[in-house]
Scaffold this motif. Structure first.
Motif, PDB file in Angstrom:
ATOM      1  N   PRO A  74      52.560  38.461  45.764  1.00 17.82           N
ATOM      2  CA  PRO A  74      52.244  37.639  46.945  1.00 17.82           C
ATOM      3  C   PRO A  74      51.313  36.478  46.553  1.00 17.82           C
ATOM      4  CG  PRO A  74      51.026  39.695  47.020  1.00 17.82           C
ATOM      5  CD  PRO A  74      51.948  39.804  45.864  1.00 17.82           C
ATOM      6  N   PRO A  75      51.395  35.370  47.259  1.00 18.94           N
ATOM      7  CA  PRO A  75      50.489  34.236  46.967  1.00 18.94           C
ATOM      8  C   PRO A  75      49.018  34.680  47.027  1.00 18.94           C
ATOM      9  CG  PRO A  75      52.200  33.580  48.503  1.00 18.94           C
ATOM     10  CD  PRO A  75      52.284  35.074  48.369  1.00 18.94           C
ATOM     11  N   LYS A  76      48.139  33.945  46.331  1.00 25.05           N
ATOM     12  CA  LYS A  76      46.723  34.308  46.274  1.00 25.05           C
ATOM     13  C   LYS A  76      46.089  34.334  47.654  1.00 25.05           C
ATOM     14  CE  LYS A  76      45.732  32.590  41.589  1.00 25.05           C
ATOM     15  NZ  LYS A  76      44.897  31.677  40.796  1.00 25.05           N
ATOM     16  N   ASN A  77      46.578  33.469  48.506  1.00 27.17           N
ATOM     17  CA  ASN A  77      45.934  33.382  49.820  1.00 27.17           C
ATOM     18  C   ASN A  77      46.511  34.384  50.823  1.00 27.17           C
ATOM     19  OD1 ASN A  77      48.417  32.198  50.004  1.00 27.17           O
ATOM     20  ND2 ASN A  77      47.775  30.411  51.183  1.00 27.17           N
ATOM     21  N   VAL A  78      47.437  35.216  50.376  1.00 32.17           N
ATOM     22  CA  VAL A  78      48.029  36.219  51.262  1.00 32.17           C
ATOM     23  C   VAL A  78      47.528  37.593  50.845  1.00 32.17           C
ATOM     24  CG1 VAL A  78      50.150  37.332  52.052  1.00 32.17           C
ATOM     25  CG2 VAL A  78      50.103  34.844  51.674  1.00 32.17           C
ATOM     26  N   ILE A  79      46.956  38.252  51.816  1.00 31.74           N
ATOM     27  CA  ILE A  79      46.449  39.597  51.509  1.00 31.74           C
ATOM     28  C   ILE A  79      47.594  40.593  51.681  1.00 31.74           C
ATOM     29  CG2 ILE A  79      44.798  41.380  52.147  1.00 31.74           C
ATOM     30  CD1 ILE A  79      43.006  39.172  53.241  1.00 31.74           C
ATOM     31  N   SER A  80      48.143  41.030  50.564  1.00 29.09           N
ATOM     32  CA  SER A  80      49.261  41.985  50.586  1.00 29.09           C
ATOM     33  C   SER A  80      49.300  42.737  49.260  1.00 29.09           C
ATOM     34  CB  SER A  80      50.591  41.243  50.788  1.00 29.09           C
ATOM     35  OG  SER A  80      51.668  42.142  50.667  1.00 29.09           O
ATOM     36  N   ASP A  81      49.615  43.999  49.353  1.00 26.75           N
ATOM     37  CA  ASP A  81      49.711  44.831  48.144  1.00 26.75           C
ATOM     38  C   ASP A  81      51.146  44.901  47.596  1.00 26.75           C
ATOM     39  OD1 ASP A  81      47.031  45.412  48.432  1.00 26.75           O
ATOM     40  OD2 ASP A  81      47.407  47.267  49.563  1.00 26.75           O
ATOM     41  N   GLU A  82      52.080  44.229  48.228  1.00 30.05           N
ATOM     42  CA  GLU A  82      53.485  44.334  47.836  1.00 30.05           C
ATOM     43  C   GLU A  82      53.781  43.550  46.569  1.00 30.05           C
ATOM     44  OE1 GLU A  82      56.132  43.236  50.934  1.00 30.05           O
ATOM     45  OE2 GLU A  82      55.488  44.803  52.319  1.00 30.05           O
ATOM     46  N   VAL A  83      54.432  44.214  45.636  1.00 30.06           N
ATOM     47  CA  VAL A  83      54.929  43.572  44.420  1.00 30.06           C
ATOM     48  C   VAL A  83      56.443  43.851  44.374  1.00 30.06           C
ATOM     49  CG1 VAL A  83      54.842  43.472  41.913  1.00 30.06           C
ATOM     50  CG2 VAL A  83      52.745  43.923  43.225  1.00 30.06           C
TER      51      VAL A  83
END
Length: 357
Positions: free
Chosen positions: A316-325
């Motif tokens: 996910p982009p740096k500015n998006v808080i997400s644990d998904e890969v």
């Protein structure tokens, strides 16, 4: 001195030396008279032999009226041959007479009995044997064969007649008729084997339309090979048909099943091949704080994994808080890539992750 010798005979009217014996006289012996006792005895023995030879033997034979033609033969040829061969007379009852036996008469008892045995054998052989066979109407063509070739071959080989029910007749058995009981039964067994072999077995296989091309093969080569190898017919649904199974049909149940198994294995192999060759995407959850470990210094970790496993790793982009890969690639490579990512984070952080990422 004159010698007299009396000779008793059976109903024979013959001349004797010294005069004639009147016909119809009863219990009057024939007399041989001469001067030489030895010659008189020899003459008497000679006469006895003649009389003995003239006593006919009769043997009666009971035979069905419809069998008498076998004894007479074409143009009387058979009865003539018997009479000449055995020196007998054969008296055949007139047509229409009931319970009248056939008679064989002759002077030689042995030849008379030989002739009677000959006739009995002819009659016995002429008594036909019939075997009936129940067969499905749609199987009778197998017995007849192309242009009647099969039925002709059976009739010639086993010396029988085969009577096949007419088309449309119901519950009418096929009949095998012949003179030789053994050959009739052999012919019947032959026919039963043909019918049994012709009773087809069908196995249906549910197959997705996108798999039918695998069964047919390039230019029909695969289906042709299967049909020739297993002696079956394979019927493939037409394109666009829905819920129509593929059918394998053949006379040998075992070979039909083997052909079906072959087809199913082809489809299973193709299904797995397509699965392994079709890119998939899998999402694994790794805390965002550890995404930097995945990237590595100047992107060396993510680049290494992407190249060696031939996968694409999307964070996910740096500015998006997400644990998904997200990992994309061929199924086996994606599975291995996900394991590599998890192991990389584990070894760097000493944090225990759930293996079901």
């Amino acid at each position: 001195m004159t010698f007299f010798l009396s000779v008793h005979y059976v109903d024979a009217t013959i001349a004797y030396i010294g005069g004639k014996q009147k016909k119809g006289s009863k219990d009057q012996p024939l007399r041989v008279v001469g001067l030489d006792k030895g010659l008189v005895q020899d003459a008497a023995d000679h006469i006895k032999a003649l009389v003995q030879k003239a006593v006919t033997t009769t043997v009666t034979i009971k035979a069905p009226n419809n069998m008498l033609g076998v004894v007479v033969g074409p143009g009387g040829s058979t009865i003539k041959e018997i009479q000449e061969k055995y020196k007998v007379r054969v008296f055949v009852p007139q047509k229409g007479s009931k319970d009248q036996p056939l008679r064989v008469e002759g002077l030689d008892k042995g030849l008379v009995h030989d002739a009677a045995d000959h006739i009995k054998a002819l009659v016995q052989k002429a008594v036909t044997t019939t075997v009936t066979i129940t067969a499905p109407i749609n199987m009778l063509g197998v017995v007849v064969g192309p242009g009647g070739s099969t039925i002709k071959e059976i009739q010639e080989k086993y010396k029988v007649r085969v009577f096949v029910p007419q088309k449309g007749s119901k519950d009418q058995p096929l009949r095998v008729v012949g003179l030789d009981k053994g050959l009739v039964h052999d012919a019947a067994d032959h026919i039963k084997a043909l019918v049994q072999k012709a009773v087809t077995t069908t196995v249906t296989i549910t197959a997705p339309n996108n798999m039918l091309g695998v069964v047919v093969g390039p230019g029909g080569s695969t289906i042709k090979e299967i049909q020739e190898k297993y002696k079956v017919r394979v019927f493939v649904p037409q394109k666009g048909s829905k819920d129509q199974p593929l059918r394998v049909v053949g006379p040998d149940k075992g070979l039909v099943q083997d052909a079906a198994d072959h087809i199913e294995s082809l489809m299973a192999y193709e299904k797995e091949r397509r699965r392994l060759s079709t890119p998939v995407s899998q999402t694994v959850f790794i805390p965002k704080a550890h995404h930097g470990l995945i990237i590595g210094r100047q992107g060396q970790n993510i680049r290494y994994l992407s190249l060696t496993r031939r996968i694409t790793i999307v964070l996910p982009p740096k500015n998006v808080i997400s644990d998904e890969v997200t990992v994309t690639g061929l199924p086996d490579q994606v599975d291995q890539g996900v394991r590599d990512l998890v192991n990389l984070v584990k070894s760097s952080t000493h944090i225990c992750y759930n293996s079901d990422f």
